[in-house]
Design a protein around this motif. Structure first.
Motif, PDB file in Angstrom:
ATOM      1  N   ARG A 118      56.302  65.966 -20.328  1.00 28.43           N
ATOM      2  CA  ARG A 118      54.994  65.999 -20.538  1.00 28.43           C
ATOM      3  C   ARG A 118      54.423  67.021 -21.545  1.00 28.43           C
ATOM      4  NH1 ARG A 118      52.908  62.133 -16.987  1.00 28.43           N
ATOM      5  NH2 ARG A 118      50.798  62.116 -18.162  1.00 28.43           N
ATOM      6  N   GLY A 119      55.388  67.937 -21.924  1.00 29.64           N
ATOM      7  CA  GLY A 119      55.065  68.861 -22.756  1.00 29.64           C
ATOM      8  C   GLY A 119      56.154  69.712 -22.997  1.00 29.64           C
ATOM      9  N   LEU A 120      56.054  70.654 -24.003  1.00 31.25           N
ATOM     10  CA  LEU A 120      56.971  71.639 -24.244  1.00 31.25           C
ATOM     11  C   LEU A 120      56.585  73.095 -23.798  1.00 31.25           C
ATOM     12  CD1 LEU A 120      59.564  72.698 -25.646  1.00 31.25           C
ATOM     13  CD2 LEU A 120      58.362  72.750 -27.895  1.00 31.25           C
ATOM     14  N   ARG A 336      43.191  65.503 -20.333  1.00 26.48           N
ATOM     15  CA  ARG A 336      43.101  65.259 -21.849  1.00 26.48           C
ATOM     16  C   ARG A 336      44.295  65.493 -22.463  1.00 26.48           C
ATOM     17  NH1 ARG A 336      39.288  68.086 -23.138  1.00 26.48           N
ATOM     18  NH2 ARG A 336      40.357  69.601 -24.821  1.00 26.48           N
ATOM     19  N   LEU A 337      44.788  66.835 -22.237  1.00 25.30           N
ATOM     20  CA  LEU A 337      45.886  67.100 -23.117  1.00 25.30           C
ATOM     21  C   LEU A 337      47.403  66.726 -22.612  1.00 25.30           C
ATOM     22  CD1 LEU A 337      44.929  71.062 -23.704  1.00 25.30           C
ATOM     23  CD2 LEU A 337      44.437  69.073 -25.297  1.00 25.30           C
ATOM     24  N   ILE A 338      47.272  66.644 -21.181  1.00 27.46           N
ATOM     25  CA  ILE A 338      48.662  66.309 -20.588  1.00 27.46           C
ATOM     26  C   ILE A 338      48.717  65.118 -20.133  1.00 27.46           C
ATOM     27  CG2 ILE A 338      50.409  67.161 -18.938  1.00 27.46           C
ATOM     28  CD1 ILE A 338      48.857  69.962 -18.994  1.00 27.46           C
ATOM     29  N   GLY A 339      47.611  64.476 -19.795  1.00 24.40           N
ATOM     30  CA  GLY A 339      47.794  63.111 -19.257  1.00 24.40           C
ATOM     31  C   GLY A 339      47.713  62.985 -17.661  1.00 24.40           C
ATOM     32  N   THR A 340      47.265  63.856 -17.146  1.00 22.59           N
ATOM     33  CA  THR A 340      47.521  64.011 -15.505  1.00 22.59           C
ATOM     34  C   THR A 340      46.619  62.772 -15.004  1.00 22.59           C
ATOM     35  OG1 THR A 340      45.352  65.138 -15.332  1.00 22.59           O
ATOM     36  CG2 THR A 340      47.116  66.433 -15.601  1.00 22.59           C
TER      37      THR A 340
END
Length: 340
Positions: A118-120, A336-340
């Motif tokens: 879901r991210g780096l 919003r940033l990660i889509g939890t």
């Protein structure tokens, strides 16, 4: 008695409180549940961790330990796929592929995102330890990494980046160093040797150049923007770069000794600050201290159960954030940033 045995008790009498549950279901957006840092899973019993999360009103934990390929798959199987919605895993890239070019790093990121990352996560080894085939230190603003950062923007995944450590870690380890005890206990944490390591300001300049150079990529500069001792610069960077966000992980010791400046920063950018602890394995005491820091106006309380406290022999004061800000810091910003 040696100074190392000195354990003064505060005689200040101030009201206090205990906050055992977050005021809204929270996202711990900065934690380490994998095994690359510790050699084995940092959380041996996932069921017990879920019980702690329920007890403390933690809806989701972001696991920053995914790495890549098989290690990523093992993390996804153990956490994200086994417990949907409760865990979200970030990947890393293998800096050994740097000399194959930025395309190889970008391709690795794309494979990891396709698998479910879901991210780096970019650790502090970039800037402090990673070297290219010619032996040159590689900093975050190295142009060879441009394709990697652009790929993150194209994929719509945030880059959680840890650049540098507390400023005192770059100072001489002597009687004037406010982290003297910590650095004596962990001498490998010192970056005072200017022949081996860049100076703190050079690393912060590299971070700023990176964020400014890739405006379509979302960056989360962890640990209070990687410079919790200089919130003035953090605020200036956040004003200049709308793609920059921060978390508070492992920095309430620094933030809590400047509560007015910290509160002002969060109230100025309530949509760009994330809750996180960087405490592994997560535990109720750490969460309670963080909730107290964010939710109350309590003064002069310990930031850690360690004796003496590892991150400084001082106490902190709470921020007393309003409810609408707490909701953003605890959950909405991460969603919003990660889509939890």
């Amino acid at each position: 008695m040696e100074l190392s045995q000195y354990r003064p008790r505060t005689r200040l009498r101030v009201p206090g409180s205990r906050v055992e549950r977050a005021s809204v279901p929270a996202v711990d957006a900065h934690n380490h549940l994998g095994r690359w840092l510790t050699g084995d899973w940092s959380v041996p019993d996932v069921g017990a961790l879920l019980a702690v999360m329920d007890e403390c009103n933690i809806r989701t934990i972001v696991n920053l330990d995914g790495r890549w390929d098989k290690e990523l798959e093992d993390n996804l199987d153990r956490y994200d796929r086994a417990h949907p919605g409760r865990f979200l895993t970030f990947c890393h890239v293998d800096w050994d592929e740097l000399d194959r070019g930025g395309e190889a790093l970008a391709a690795s990121l794309r494979r990891s995102v396709d698998a479910g990352a879901r991210g780096l996560k970019v650790w502090k080894d970039l800037g402090l330890h990673v070297r290219d085939a010619a032996g040159r230190l590689v900093l975050p603003d190295d142009p060879r990494l441009g394709e990697l950062w652009e790929a993150a923007g194209e994929l719509g995944v945030p880059v959680a980046i840890h650049t540098a450590d507390p400023i005192a870690f770059f100072d001489p380890v002597d009687a004037r160093n406010e982290r003297y005890e910590q650095l004596l206990a962990h001498p490998d944490w010192s970056f005072a040797d200017a022949d081996r390591f860049p100076r703190f300001e050079r690393l912060m300049d590299a971070l700023e150049a990176l964020v400014g150079g890739h405006p379509r990529t979302t960056f989360i500069a962890v640990h209070a923007g990687c410079q919790a001792e200089d919130l003035g610069r953090v605020a200036r960077m956040m004003e200049a770069y709308p793609n920059l966000h921060i978390d508070i992980a492992a920095r309430i010791a620094e933030l809590g000794r400047q509560p007015r400046a910290t509160r002002d920063l969060i109230l100025r950018f309530p949509g760009r600050v994330l809750f996180g602890t960087d405490e592994f394995p997560p535990n109720p005491e750490t969460y309670a201290t963080h909730f107290r820091f964010l939710e109350t106006l309590d003064e002069h309380f310990p930031h850690s159960a360690d004796d003496p406290p590892l991150m400084g022999r001082w106490h902190i004061s709470g921020l007393g954030l309003p409810g609408y800000v707490l909701a953003q810091v605890y959950a909405y910003n991460a969603a919003r940033l990660i889509g939890t």
